[in-house]
Design a protein around this motif. Sequence first.
Motif, short mmCIF file in Angstrom:
data_model
loop_
_atom_site.label_atom_id
_atom_site.label_comp_id
_atom_site.label_asym_id
_atom_site.label_seq_id
_atom_site.Cartn_x
_atom_site.Cartn_y
_atom_site.Cartn_z
N ASN B 80 0.99 -1.21 0.06
CA ASN B 80 -0.05 -0.13 0.22
C ASN B 80 0.78 1.14 0.14
O ASN B 80 1.65 1.50 0.95
CB ASN B 80 -0.86 -0.09 1.36
N PHE B 81 0.75 2.00 -1.09
CA PHE B 81 1.58 3.09 -1.10
C PHE B 81 0.90 4.58 -0.46
O PHE B 81 1.29 5.55 -0.83
CB PHE B 81 1.90 3.62 -2.72
N GLY B 82 -0.07 4.22 0.02
CA GLY B 82 -0.88 5.40 0.61
C GLY B 82 -1.37 5.20 2.19
O GLY B 82 -2.47 5.48 2.23
N PRO B 83 -0.50 4.77 3.05
CA PRO B 83 -0.78 4.67 4.38
C PRO B 83 -1.47 5.81 5.19
O PRO B 83 -2.10 6.02 5.99
CB PRO B 83 0.21 4.00 5.06
N GLN B 84 -0.62 6.99 4.54
CA GLN B 84 -1.18 8.32 5.36
C GLN B 84 -2.50 8.70 5.02
O GLN B 84 -2.86 9.64 5.64
CB GLN B 84 -0.16 9.34 4.69
N PHE B 85 -3.22 8.36 3.77
CA PHE B 85 -4.76 8.38 3.84
C PHE B 85 -5.49 8.26 5.24
O PHE B 85 -6.18 9.04 5.64
CB PHE B 85 -5.08 7.49 2.93
N TYR B 86 -5.14 7.13 5.90
CA TYR B 86 -5.69 6.86 7.17
C TYR B 86 -5.14 7.79 8.23
O TYR B 86 -6.15 8.07 9.25
CB TYR B 86 -5.64 5.50 7.49
N ILE B 87 -4.04 8.29 8.26
CA ILE B 87 -3.63 9.27 9.19
C ILE B 87 -4.52 10.44 8.97
O ILE B 87 -4.74 11.12 10.01
CB ILE B 87 -2.13 9.57 8.86
N LEU B 261 -0.51 13.96 4.16
CA LEU B 261 -0.91 13.41 2.84
C LEU B 261 -0.01 13.51 1.59
O LEU B 261 -0.23 12.55 0.86
CB LEU B 261 -2.33 14.16 2.68
N PRO B 262 1.00 14.23 1.50
CA PRO B 262 1.67 14.27 0.32
C PRO B 262 2.56 13.15 0.38
O PRO B 262 2.80 12.34 1.33
CB PRO B 262 2.34 15.74 0.25
N LEU B 263 3.20 13.02 -0.87
CA LEU B 263 4.41 12.04 -1.09
C LEU B 263 5.45 11.83 -0.16
O LEU B 263 6.08 10.83 0.23
CB LEU B 263 4.60 11.63 -2.37
N THR B 264 5.92 12.71 0.28
CA THR B 264 7.22 12.92 1.13
C THR B 264 6.94 12.44 2.42
O THR B 264 7.88 11.61 2.94
CB THR B 264 7.38 14.54 1.37
N PHE B 265 5.44 12.25 2.97
CA PHE B 265 5.42 11.61 4.33
C PHE B 265 5.43 10.11 3.91
O PHE B 265 6.05 9.48 4.87
CB PHE B 265 4.29 11.78 4.74
N MET B 266 4.71 9.84 2.91
CA MET B 266 4.71 8.42 2.39
C MET B 266 6.23 7.74 2.37
O MET B 266 6.49 6.60 2.76
CB MET B 266 3.78 8.51 1.15
N LEU B 267 7.11 8.57 1.54
CA LEU B 267 8.41 8.36 1.38
C LEU B 267 8.88 7.82 2.91
O LEU B 267 9.66 6.80 2.79
CB LEU B 267 9.04 9.27 0.75
N LYS B 268 8.72 8.71 3.71
CA LYS B 268 9.46 8.45 5.01
C LYS B 268 8.84 6.89 5.64
O LYS B 268 9.58 6.15 6.17
CB LYS B 268 9.08 9.35 6.08
N VAL B 269 7.87 7.10 5.70
CA VAL B 269 7.13 5.87 6.02
C VAL B 269 7.59 4.42 5.39
O VAL B 269 8.01 3.22 6.02
CB VAL B 269 5.57 5.78 6.14
N PRO B 307 16.35 18.09 2.22
CA PRO B 307 15.55 17.45 1.54
C PRO B 307 16.06 16.98 0.16
O PRO B 307 15.53 15.91 -0.46
CB PRO B 307 14.50 18.64 1.02
N VAL B 308 17.30 17.10 -0.29
CA VAL B 308 17.80 16.53 -1.23
C VAL B 308 18.71 15.44 -0.83
O VAL B 308 18.74 14.29 -1.40
CB VAL B 308 18.83 17.64 -2.01
N ILE B 309 19.59 15.76 0.23
CA ILE B 309 20.46 14.54 0.59
C ILE B 309 19.81 13.45 1.23
O ILE B 309 20.33 12.18 1.13
CB ILE B 309 21.70 15.16 1.40
N PHE B 310 18.56 13.80 2.05
CA PHE B 310 18.09 12.48 2.82
C PHE B 310 17.38 11.44 1.70
O PHE B 310 17.85 10.38 2.21
CB PHE B 310 16.73 13.20 3.44
N PRO B 311 16.80 11.82 0.97
CA PRO B 311 16.50 10.61 0.15
C PRO B 311 17.56 9.91 -0.74
O PRO B 311 17.54 8.83 -1.00
CB PRO B 311 15.47 11.25 -1.00
N VAL B 312 18.73 10.88 -1.18
CA VAL B 312 19.81 10.29 -1.66
C VAL B 312 20.36 9.15 -0.83
O VAL B 312 20.89 7.76 -1.09
CB VAL B 312 20.65 11.33 -2.36
#
Lengths: 245, 345
Positions: B80-87, B261-269, B307-312
Amino acid sequence: MAEILKVNNVSKHFGGLMAVNDVSFSINEGETLGLMGPNGAGKTTLVNMITGQYLADAGNIQFMGHDITKLPPYKRCKLGISRTYQIPRPFPELTALMSVVVSALYGKDRTNQSLEDAATEATQYLEFCGLFSKRNVLGKDLTLYELRGLELARALATTPKLVFVDEVMAGLNPSEASKAVRLLERTKEEFGVTILWIEHVMAALMKAAQRVVVLHYGKKICEGPPQAVANDPYVIECYLGSCHV
Amino acid sequence: MELEVKREKLVLRVGTQKLEWHIEPRYWRNPAIYVGALIVLSVLVYFFYPTLLPTIIDANLLAAIAIPLGWMTIGTGRLNFGPQFYIGAGGYAAALCSIHLGWPPFVTLLVAIIAGLVFGLLMSPLSIIAGGLYYTLLTLLFPLVFLEVTFIYIDLFKGDTGLFGIAPMVNLGSFTLNQLLLCLMSLFMMLVYMLIVDKILRSKFATSMAAINDDEEVAEAMGVNVKKIKIISFTVPAVMIAVIGWFYAHYYGTFSGITYLPLTFMLKVLMVSMIGGRVQIYGNVVGGYFIAFLELLLINVVGDYSPVIFPVILLILLLTLPEGLFGLYRKRHYREYLPTIHVRR
C-alpha cells in the motif's frame, strides 16, 4: 458405486475461443478416471472449472449432491475437491511443512485446530510422500520430483474425496515417473480417494484408470474403458496418430 | 567483592564464595531488554537533552505506522503506497470533533477508530479487485485526492493552514514533562502495535496470509478464504494507522493535510519499512529511529540541502542493504517465514 461428480454440459469460452464446449461426464466414487487429449484440448480448463478457478459459462456441476457451479474455490475444497497442478505451484517462501500446514488448517472444516496439531498432521502427509527429510526446505528450493510429491501432500492434507492429478509424470525421468505412479496407487489404497488423472502417457492410464474421457478442441470425443478408447479410430486419428495400442 | 563479566557468564566473587550466572545467547533476544532500553533512553533524554524528545516521538510514531503497514502488506500480498490516507482520516476526524464539539482526546480516539474502520472497509475491496501496478497507483492516488478535498472544502478543513486549537493530549503544566509523557505514550503505542502484530504473525492466521502472499490462487484452492483474510488484513491495520493520526492531531494541537498526505511523508514511512528490513516488525523500530535521527542530523548539518540529501542517502542504503538494517541480523539465521514450526521425528 455412487456418483461423486457429475458435469453437465459445461462450456467455457475466452473471447472468441471455445475452450470447453458442452462437455458432460461423471465420476463414480472410488474410481480412477483418466482425462486425456492433445495439447490445447481443454483438459486443464475443464479441471479449473470443476475446482472453481474459472466459472462455467454454461452447464452445471454437481458434487456429492451439491450444485457447486457458482461456488468459490475454497468452498469446493472444503466440500472435498482438491488438485495438483500441471506446472508445480509451490508456495516459494514457505517450507514444505508450512505449505502442507496451510492445507491441513484450511482445507477442511475443523474448528479450533491448533498450529501444532496441523503441523503433526502435515508431517504424516509429508512422510507418506517421502518428503519428511525436506520438511524445512523452502518450496522454491525443491526439485521437480519433490515438488510433485509436495503438491500431492498438499492436496491430501485437505482430506479430499476427489483429487485432480494433472500430468504427474511430466518432466520426470522414467525412474521418477514410475515412483510417482506408485505413489498415486498407494494414495488410492491408503486414503480411498477418487482420482481424475490428466495424463498424456497412455501406458500409465491403461494400467491405472477404469475409464478414460478424451477431449479434442474442447469437445468430448470418446469415453469408455482404456482399451476401447485406445482402439477408437477417431481417437487414434485425432490424438494417437496411426498407431494402435 | 569482585564482578567479572565474561562472554557467556557473569562471575561474582564475595570473599571465598563464587557465584556464576550463565548467559545464554537467547537471553539477548528477550524483547524486555530492548523495551527497557527504549524507556531508559526516553528518561535519560528528558534529563540530559530534552530537545531530542520530539525526535524520539517522531521515531516511535513512524515505527507505529510501519508495523501495521507490514501486516497489511503480508496479508493482502500487495504494498500500500498510501498509508497516510488513514492518518488523514483519523487526524481530521479527531481534530474536527475536538474543535467543533469540544470532545476530549480519549473520546476523539473512538471517532478516529470509527473513521479508520469506515474508510478501511470502503477501500478494502481494492485489495481483491486490483493487483500489481493498479493497486499501487490507486493507493498512491487516494491521499492526494484527499488533500485536494481539503482544499476544495476549505471552510471545513482550512486548506494548507489546517485545523488548530485541538485539545492537547496531556497538560501537566511543564512543556518538557508533557513531552516526556507523550514520548512514553508514543512508545507504549508502538509496543502495543508490535505485540499485536507479532502475535498475529505467529498465529495460524499468519499461515493463510503467508500463502496469499506467495500465491493467492493456490491458497484459495487449498481452502483459504482469500477475500476474508484480505479484508481483515486491510481494515484492521487501517484502523491502527488512523489512531496514529489521532495522536498527531492531539500531540501538535494542529492538523493539516499538507503535512501528512503528500508523497514526502509516504516516502518516510516506506523507507522505515525498507531500511528496517522489509516487513520485519522489529526492524521497523530500528528503521523508525534511524530515519528520525538521520533527518534531525541532516537538518542540523546541511540545513536547506537536507530534502535533497536525505532521499539520496536512503536510496544508497536501499541499494547496498537490500535486506535492510535488521536484515543484517536476520541474514545469519536460517531464513524463516512466519510462522515457523520445527518438528522432530
